[in-house]
Design an enzyme around this catalytic site. Structure first.
Site, PDB file in Angstrom:
ATOM      1  N   ASP A 131      -5.590 -57.720   2.285  1.00  0.00           N
ATOM      2  CA  ASP A 131      -6.645 -58.172   1.369  1.00  0.00           C
ATOM      3  C   ASP A 131      -7.960 -58.434   2.088  1.00  0.00           C
ATOM      4  O   ASP A 131      -8.024 -58.468   3.314  1.00  0.00           O
ATOM      5  CB  ASP A 131      -6.204 -59.474   0.697  1.00  0.00           C
ATOM      6  CG  ASP A 131      -5.272 -59.207  -0.466  1.00  0.00           C
ATOM      7  OD1 ASP A 131      -5.141 -58.048  -0.862  1.00  0.00           O
ATOM      8  OD2 ASP A 131      -4.673 -60.175  -0.960  1.00  0.00           O
ATOM      9  N   LYS A 151      -9.933 -56.570  -3.511  1.00  0.00           N
ATOM     10  CA  LYS A 151     -10.402 -56.365  -4.889  1.00  0.00           C
ATOM     11  C   LYS A 151     -11.783 -56.962  -5.074  1.00  0.00           C
ATOM     12  O   LYS A 151     -12.034 -58.070  -4.639  1.00  0.00           O
ATOM     13  CB  LYS A 151      -9.464 -57.073  -5.874  1.00  0.00           C
ATOM     14  CG  LYS A 151      -8.049 -56.578  -5.852  1.00  0.00           C
ATOM     15  CD  LYS A 151      -7.159 -57.501  -6.675  1.00  0.00           C
ATOM     16  CE  LYS A 151      -5.706 -57.272  -6.350  1.00  0.00           C
ATOM     17  NZ  LYS A 151      -4.899 -58.452  -6.391  1.00  0.00           N
ATOM     18  N   MET A 182     -11.346 -70.461  -6.273  1.00  0.00           N
ATOM     19  CA  MET A 182     -12.106 -69.473  -7.062  1.00  0.00           C
ATOM     20  C   MET A 182     -13.019 -70.171  -8.073  1.00  0.00           C
ATOM     21  O   MET A 182     -13.229 -69.673  -9.187  1.00  0.00           O
ATOM     22  CB  MET A 182     -11.140 -68.524  -7.811  1.00  0.00           C
ATOM     23  CG  MET A 182     -10.253 -67.734  -6.878  1.00  0.00           C
ATOM     24  SD  MET A 182      -9.050 -66.719  -7.766  1.00  0.00           S
ATOM     25  CE  MET A 182      -7.854 -67.941  -8.255  1.00  0.00           C
TER      26      MET A 182
HETATM   27  C1  LIG Z   1      -7.450 -65.422  -4.861  1.00  0.00           C
HETATM   28  S1  LIG Z   1      -7.502 -67.045  -4.191  1.00  0.00           S
HETATM   29  C2  LIG Z   1      -6.227 -66.879  -2.987  1.00  0.00           C
HETATM   30  C3  LIG Z   1      -5.753 -68.178  -2.422  1.00  0.00           C
HETATM   31  C4  LIG Z   1      -4.778 -68.004  -1.289  1.00  0.00           C
HETATM   32  N1  LIG Z   1      -3.576 -67.350  -1.749  1.00  0.00           N
HETATM   33  C5  LIG Z   1      -4.439 -69.300  -0.587  1.00  0.00           C
HETATM   34  O1  LIG Z   1      -3.298 -69.778  -0.673  1.00  0.00           O
HETATM   35  O2  LIG Z   1      -5.318 -69.818   0.098  1.00  0.00           O
HETATM   36  C6  LIG Z   1      -8.993 -66.986  -3.234  1.00  0.00           C
HETATM   37  C7  LIG Z   1      -9.702 -68.320  -3.180  1.00  0.00           C
HETATM   38  O3  LIG Z   1      -9.117 -69.138  -2.178  1.00  0.00           O
HETATM   39  C8  LIG Z   1     -10.110 -69.922  -1.571  1.00  0.00           C
HETATM   40  N2  LIG Z   1     -10.173 -69.588  -0.136  1.00  0.00           N
HETATM   41  C9  LIG Z   1      -9.349 -68.793   0.528  1.00  0.00           C
HETATM   42  N3  LIG Z   1      -9.629 -68.779   1.837  1.00  0.00           N
HETATM   43  C10 LIG Z   1     -10.684 -69.609   2.006  1.00  0.00           C
HETATM   44  C11 LIG Z   1     -11.443 -70.033   3.121  1.00  0.00           C
HETATM   45  N4  LIG Z   1     -11.179 -69.596   4.363  1.00  0.00           N
HETATM   46  N5  LIG Z   1     -12.446 -70.918   2.920  1.00  0.00           N
HETATM   47  C12 LIG Z   1     -12.728 -71.366   1.699  1.00  0.00           C
HETATM   48  N6  LIG Z   1     -12.049 -70.995   0.593  1.00  0.00           N
HETATM   49  C13 LIG Z   1     -11.033 -70.144   0.746  1.00  0.00           C
HETATM   50  C14 LIG Z   1     -11.409 -69.646  -2.309  1.00  0.00           C
HETATM   51  O4  LIG Z   1     -11.516 -70.578  -3.379  1.00  0.00           O
HETATM   52  C15 LIG Z   1     -11.161 -68.248  -2.821  1.00  0.00           C
HETATM   53  O5  LIG Z   1     -11.968 -67.960  -3.933  1.00  0.00           O
END
Ligand SMILES: C[S@@+](CC[C@H](N)C(=O)[O-])C[C@H]1O[C@@H](n2cnc3c(N)ncnc32)[C@H](O)[C@@H]1O
Length: 258
Positions: free
Chosen positions: A46, A68, A179
């Site tokens: 991803d 995506k 998100m």
């Molecule tokens: C589709 S979700 C996936 C979440 C992921 N599966 C998890 O457990 O962290 C994506 C969201 O996770 C958050 N996110 C993921 N990695 C991040 C990071 N390094 N810093 C800040 N937000 C993060 C943000 O809110 C982003 O829009």
């Protein structure tokens, strides 16, 4: 491989590992995830997966980017299902590598179901979720004695169009929204309307667990007014635990106060 072995490999489906890559810092990858990456034949990865993690993939393995962008989620998701099935049915060891934990807003369970329905073996390798790790690394504990007895993690995706029961989140000490950047004003307005204090602190931790990490602190009222600028990706934290960060930062040497 001799022709006989090649034949049996072709007849036997491979295996799919659904693997969490953690929030950004490659050292937050689990030992099991690192081993599976070093042994696999195909990786579907991803957008939020750090390049340093891809360097752990077995040399010669096929790397396929399946990130995506807005508006193409369903089309790319269908391609992901097809690619997982194609490579696994060719007898290969396939890794589906996703940011954070694969089952937290990651559609990992849907991919698991599609693969299992075709009789292919699946193994989950959990990851460190940004929902907990990103606030923590920024100095915001989701629970804290006498301040927060619990937390909820919710999606901010489609919030403007989604009939969320905001009242259900009015009394939970700490809220974590993933998100939520795009609809942050709507989320804040909805939470205030549901009974949360407009003065309640809010933090957005941008690009957490990376060298570019940045923290934006505001109040729910400020966010609701649309005046707070935030960059994606970010984790939104709402609650009095945001103030704990000030105490922890005050205890750090100046050079470490990010
Ligand atoms: C589709 S979700 C996936 C979440 C992921 N599966 C998890 O457990 O962290 C994506 C969201 O996770 C958050 N996110 C993921 N990695 C991040 C990071 N390094 N810093 C800040 N937000 C993060 C943000 O809110 C982003 O829009």
């Amino acid at each position: 491989m001799c022709p006989q072995n090649r034949m049996s490999a072709l007849n036997k489906p491979g295996k799919v590992f659904i693997v969490g890559a953690g929030p950004g810092d490659p050292e937050l990858l689990t030992l099991k995830a690192a081993r599976v990456l070093s042994e696999c034949e195909v990786v579907l990865y991803d957008r939020l997966v750090a390049p340093a993690i891809l360097e752990l993939v077995r040399p010669g393995a096929e790397l396929i980017y399946v990130g995506k962008h807005e508006g193409e989620q369903q089309r790319v998701q269908t391609q992901i299902f097809d690619l997982l099935l194609k490579h696994a049915l060719e007898g290969k060891m396939v890794v589906r590598l996703k940011g954070g934990d694969p089952l937290v807003f990651g559609r990992g369970a849907e991919e698991w179901a599609v693969v299992r329905e075709r009789g292919i073996e699946v193994e989950l390798v959990p990851g460190v979720s940004s929902a907990i790790a990103v606030p923590g690394i920024a100095g915001i504990p989701l629970t804290f004695r006498d301040v927060s007895q619990g937390f909820a993690v919710l999606t901010g995706h489609c919030s403007a169009g989604l009939a969320m029961n905001w009242g259900a989140y009015a009394d939970i000490d700490t809220l974590v929204v993933l998100m939520g950047v795009k609809h942050r004003a709507f989320i804040a307005q909805s939470l205030i309307a549901a009974g949360r204090e407009p003065d309640e602190p809010v933090a957005f931790v941008e690009r957490g667990a990376t060298p570019e990490q940045n923290v934006v602190v505001a109040t729910l009222r400020d966010v609701a007014s649309g005046q707070v600028t935030v960059q994606n990706p970010a984790v939104m934290v709402i609650g009095q635990v945001v103030k704990v960060r000030e105490k922890l930062l005050a205890l750090l040497p100046e050079a470490l106060r990010a």
